[in-house]
Design an enzyme around this catalytic site. Structure first.
Site, PDB file in Angstrom:
ATOM      1  N   THR A 147      61.734  45.475  28.066  1.00  0.00           N
ATOM      2  CA  THR A 147      60.940  46.635  27.632  1.00  0.00           C
ATOM      3  C   THR A 147      61.120  47.733  28.681  1.00  0.00           C
ATOM      4  O   THR A 147      62.063  48.495  28.620  1.00  0.00           O
ATOM      5  CB  THR A 147      59.460  46.263  27.431  1.00  0.00           C
ATOM      6  OG1 THR A 147      58.971  45.567  28.576  1.00  0.00           O
ATOM      7  CG2 THR A 147      59.298  45.397  26.197  1.00  0.00           C
ATOM      8  N   LYS A 175      61.889  38.590  31.218  1.00  0.00           N
ATOM      9  CA  LYS A 175      61.596  40.016  31.192  1.00  0.00           C
ATOM     10  C   LYS A 175      60.201  40.207  31.758  1.00  0.00           C
ATOM     11  O   LYS A 175      59.322  39.334  31.654  1.00  0.00           O
ATOM     12  CB  LYS A 175      61.702  40.604  29.791  1.00  0.00           C
ATOM     13  CG  LYS A 175      60.716  40.078  28.762  1.00  0.00           C
ATOM     14  CD  LYS A 175      59.330  40.687  28.757  1.00  0.00           C
ATOM     15  CE  LYS A 175      59.378  42.195  28.701  1.00  0.00           C
ATOM     16  NZ  LYS A 175      57.966  42.755  28.727  1.00  0.00           N
ATOM     17  N   THR A 194      53.532  42.485  31.217  1.00  0.00           N
ATOM     18  CA  THR A 194      53.903  41.546  30.196  1.00  0.00           C
ATOM     19  C   THR A 194      55.160  40.842  30.638  1.00  0.00           C
ATOM     20  O   THR A 194      56.032  41.513  31.162  1.00  0.00           O
ATOM     21  CB  THR A 194      54.129  42.310  28.874  1.00  0.00           C
ATOM     22  OG1 THR A 194      54.079  41.538  27.744  1.00  0.00           O
ATOM     23  CG2 THR A 194      55.415  43.018  28.885  1.00  0.00           C
ATOM     24  N   GLU A 226      57.182  48.031  37.475  1.00  0.00           N
ATOM     25  CA  GLU A 226      57.262  49.419  37.022  1.00  0.00           C
ATOM     26  C   GLU A 226      57.054  50.383  38.193  1.00  0.00           C
ATOM     27  O   GLU A 226      56.016  50.367  38.851  1.00  0.00           O
ATOM     28  CB  GLU A 226      56.226  49.661  35.926  1.00  0.00           C
ATOM     29  CG  GLU A 226      56.603  48.972  34.633  1.00  0.00           C
ATOM     30  CD  GLU A 226      55.532  49.065  33.562  1.00  0.00           C
ATOM     31  OE1 GLU A 226      55.866  48.799  32.391  1.00  0.00           O
ATOM     32  OE2 GLU A 226      54.379  49.383  33.899  1.00  0.00           O
ATOM     33  N   ASN A 283      53.358  54.464  32.683  1.00  0.00           N
ATOM     34  CA  ASN A 283      52.287  53.977  31.813  1.00  0.00           C
ATOM     35  C   ASN A 283      51.440  55.090  31.207  1.00  0.00           C
ATOM     36  O   ASN A 283      50.656  54.841  30.285  1.00  0.00           O
ATOM     37  CB  ASN A 283      51.405  52.992  32.593  1.00  0.00           C
ATOM     38  CG  ASN A 283      52.085  51.659  32.762  1.00  0.00           C
ATOM     39  OD1 ASN A 283      52.131  50.853  31.839  1.00  0.00           O
ATOM     40  ND2 ASN A 283      52.656  51.424  33.940  1.00  0.00           N
ATOM     41  N   THR A 319      54.809  56.769  23.815  1.00  0.00           N
ATOM     42  CA  THR A 319      55.583  57.919  23.330  1.00  0.00           C
ATOM     43  C   THR A 319      56.913  58.064  24.023  1.00  0.00           C
ATOM     44  O   THR A 319      57.729  58.853  23.610  1.00  0.00           O
ATOM     45  CB  THR A 319      54.773  59.208  23.516  1.00  0.00           C
ATOM     46  OG1 THR A 319      54.417  59.334  24.907  1.00  0.00           O
ATOM     47  CG2 THR A 319      53.516  59.162  22.680  1.00  0.00           C
TER      48      THR A 319
END
Length: 405
Positions: free
Chosen positions: A151, A177, A188, A274, A400, A405
Site C-alpha cells: 500500500t 507489507k 497495517t 511511513e 496520512n 485521496t
C-alpha cells in the site's frame, strides 16, 4: 547444513508459485493490486491475526477456512481492506470461490486477505475478471506478489533462508507489507510465509505463535493496530523430511529458520515506516522476566516524543527514561542504564537511572546513521528482548493527511 540466506521469496521453497497483477482496484494502473500464492500440493497451515475488535471480513473467512489446519493457496488484494462493509464476508467468499475454480481446488482451501482503505465497498468484478490472467501468470518469481500486496510501502519486502531437517534440504520464504498503521498484537501488516518442510498443523500453529511474539509483535510504527493484520504460514512437506509432530531438535531447528525470516521482514517493515528516515532497534538486557523485557523495549520504540527526537538526531535520553518509567511492569528504575549506538560508534547517556556527562557532538554523529540501537541494561535478571520501530518525521503526517485521496 547451517542456515543460509538465499535469493528468493515465497517461491524459494519447492512446490510453490506466485503471481501479482493489476486488476483495477487501485486507480494507478502501474501498481499491482492482486496477489496469489499457490502450492502444487495441500499444505498444513497456521495463522495469527489482529487483536483489534474490528476485524476485516477476510480474517473472519480465513479463520473458518483454517479450522482444519489445511490450505493450498493465498489470495490477497491491496487498495481496499474489505473491512466494515455490509457485504464484506460475501465478497471475501466470492473471491475464494473465483480463485478455487481457476486453480481447481476447494474454496475452503484458500486463505483470503485484503489491505487498504477501511469502510469502502470492494468491487468484485475486477477481481473475478482478472483471475484467469492471475492464475496463468503463476511462476517461480514471487516479486510480483510482493509488489501486489503493498500500500504505502516504498519497496517490496521478501526474504528466504535454507537449512536442513532430518538430512533433507528445506527452505522458508516470506513476503510482507506494512508501512503505517503498524502496532501488531496478534499477531497495517500482512505476512505470507511458505516452506517445503513437513510439520503437523498443531506444531506449525505453535511455531507461528512463538515466532510472532518475538518478531511482528515487537514492532511499532505509529501505535495503531490494524483491522487486517495477518501472519499466515503454509507448509507443503515437499522437502520430504520426517514430519515434525512434537517438540524437540527438529522443531527447534524449524522455529529458528522461521524466526530468521520473520525477524528480517519485521525489521524491514519498521525501517519502511511511513515517512521514516531511521530504523530504531531497542534491546533490553538484564530484565527480571521476559515479559518485562518485551514491555520496556516496546514502550521505548512506541514513544512519540522519542521517535521525534530520533528524527531530529537529538540525544534526549530523558524521553527514553520516561517511556521506560511508564511501562506497566515491576522493576527498579534506579538500576537502569542507557547507551545509544550505531555504525558511527556508541555513547552512554544514562547510568543507574540518572544522566551522565556526554558529548552532544559525538551523540549527534551516532544518531546521524540510518540504523540506531538503543541499548537498555536493567541489571535485574537474565532476560532480554528486542523491539523495532522508526523515527517520526513530517512526512508521516503528510502521507496520512490525504491517504484516501
Amino acid at each position: 547444513m547451517p542456515y543460509q540466506w538465499m535469493e528468493g521469496d515465497v517461491c524459494a521453497p519447492k512446490g510453490f508459485q506466485a503471481a501479482g497483477v493489476h486488476c483495477g482496484i487501485r486507480k494507478n494502473r502501474s501498481k499491482k493490486d492482486l496477489a496469489l500464492i499457490f502450492s502444487s500440493t495441500m499444505c498444513t497451515a497456521a495463522s495469527v491475526y489482529t487483536a483489534n475488535k474490528v476485524k476485516g471480513a477476510p480474517i473472519l473467512v480465513t479463520q473458518q477456512h483454517l479450522k482444519d489446519g489445511k490450505a493450498q493457496a493465498i489470495l490477497c488484494n491491496s487498495g481496499n481492506a474489505n473491512t466494515c462493509n455490509a457485504d464484506g464476508i460475501d465478497i471475501a467468499n466470492a473471491m475464494c470461490k473465483s480463485a478455487a475454480q481457476a486453480l481447481g481446488i476447494r474454496e475452503e482451501d484458500v486463505v483470503i486477505a485484503s489491505t487498504g482503505v477501511i469502510g469502502q465497498p470492494l468491487p468484485l468484478d475486477p477481481i473475478t475478471a482478472a483471475m484467469p490472467a492471475l492464475v496463468s501468470s503463476l511462476g517461480s518469481d514471487g516479486s510480483p506478489a510482493a509488489e501486489a500486496i503493498m500500500t504505502t510501502d516504498t519497496c517490496p519486502k521478501q526474504v528466504a533462508v535454507q537449512f536442513s531437517l532430518g538430512g533433507k534440504p528445506c527452505a522458508i520464504g516470506g513476503i510482507s507489507k506494512g508501512s503505517g498503521m503498524i502496532h501488531p498484537n496478534m499477531a497495517t501488516m500482512l505476512c505470507f510465509v511458505t516452506t517445503d518442510a513437513a510439520i503437523s498443523s498443531e506444531m506449525l500453529q505453535k511455531a507461528v505463535k512463538q515466532v510472532a511474539d518475538e518478531t511482528f509483535n515487537m514492532i511499532s510504527v505509529d501505535g495503531d493496530t490494524s483491522t487486517n493484520d495477518m501472519l499466515t504460514v503454509l507448509a507443503n512437506g515437499v522437502a520430504d523430511n520426517p514430519v515434525i509432530t512434537q517438540p524437540g531438535h527438529e522443531y527447534d531447528t524449524f522455529v529458528e529458520g522461521l524466526m530468521m525470516v520473520c525477524r528480517q521482514l519485521a525489521k524491514r517493515m519498521a525501517a519502511d515506516g511511513e515517512g521514516a528516515t531511521k530504523l530504531l532497534e531497542c534491546t533490553v538486557t538484564g530484565a527480571p522476566c521476559k515479559e518485562t523485557a518485551r514491555k520496556v523495549a516496546k514502550s521505548v520504540v512506541c514513544s512519540t516524543l522519542f521517535k521525534a527526537a530520533m528524527f531530529g538526531e537529538d540525544a534526549n535520553w530523558g524521553r527514553i527514561l520516561c517511556a521506560i518509567g511508564y511501562t506497566d511492569a515491576p522493576f527498579d528504575i534506579d538500576k537502569v542504564g542507557v547507551t545509544l549506538a550505531s555504525e558511527a560508534g556508541q555513547i552512554e547517556v544514562c547510568r543507574d537511572g540518572a544522566g551522565v556527562p556526554f558529548s552532544e557532538e559525538i551523540a549527534k554523529t551516532v544518531l546521524s546513521e540510518k540504523e540506531i540501537q538503543i541499548l537498555i541494561s536493567m541489571d535485574q535478571g537474565d532476560e532480554k528482548a528486542t523491539a523495532w520501530g522508526c523515527d517520526l518525521s513530517y512526512d508521516y503526517v503528510k502521507i496520512n493527511g490525504d491517504y484516501r485521496t
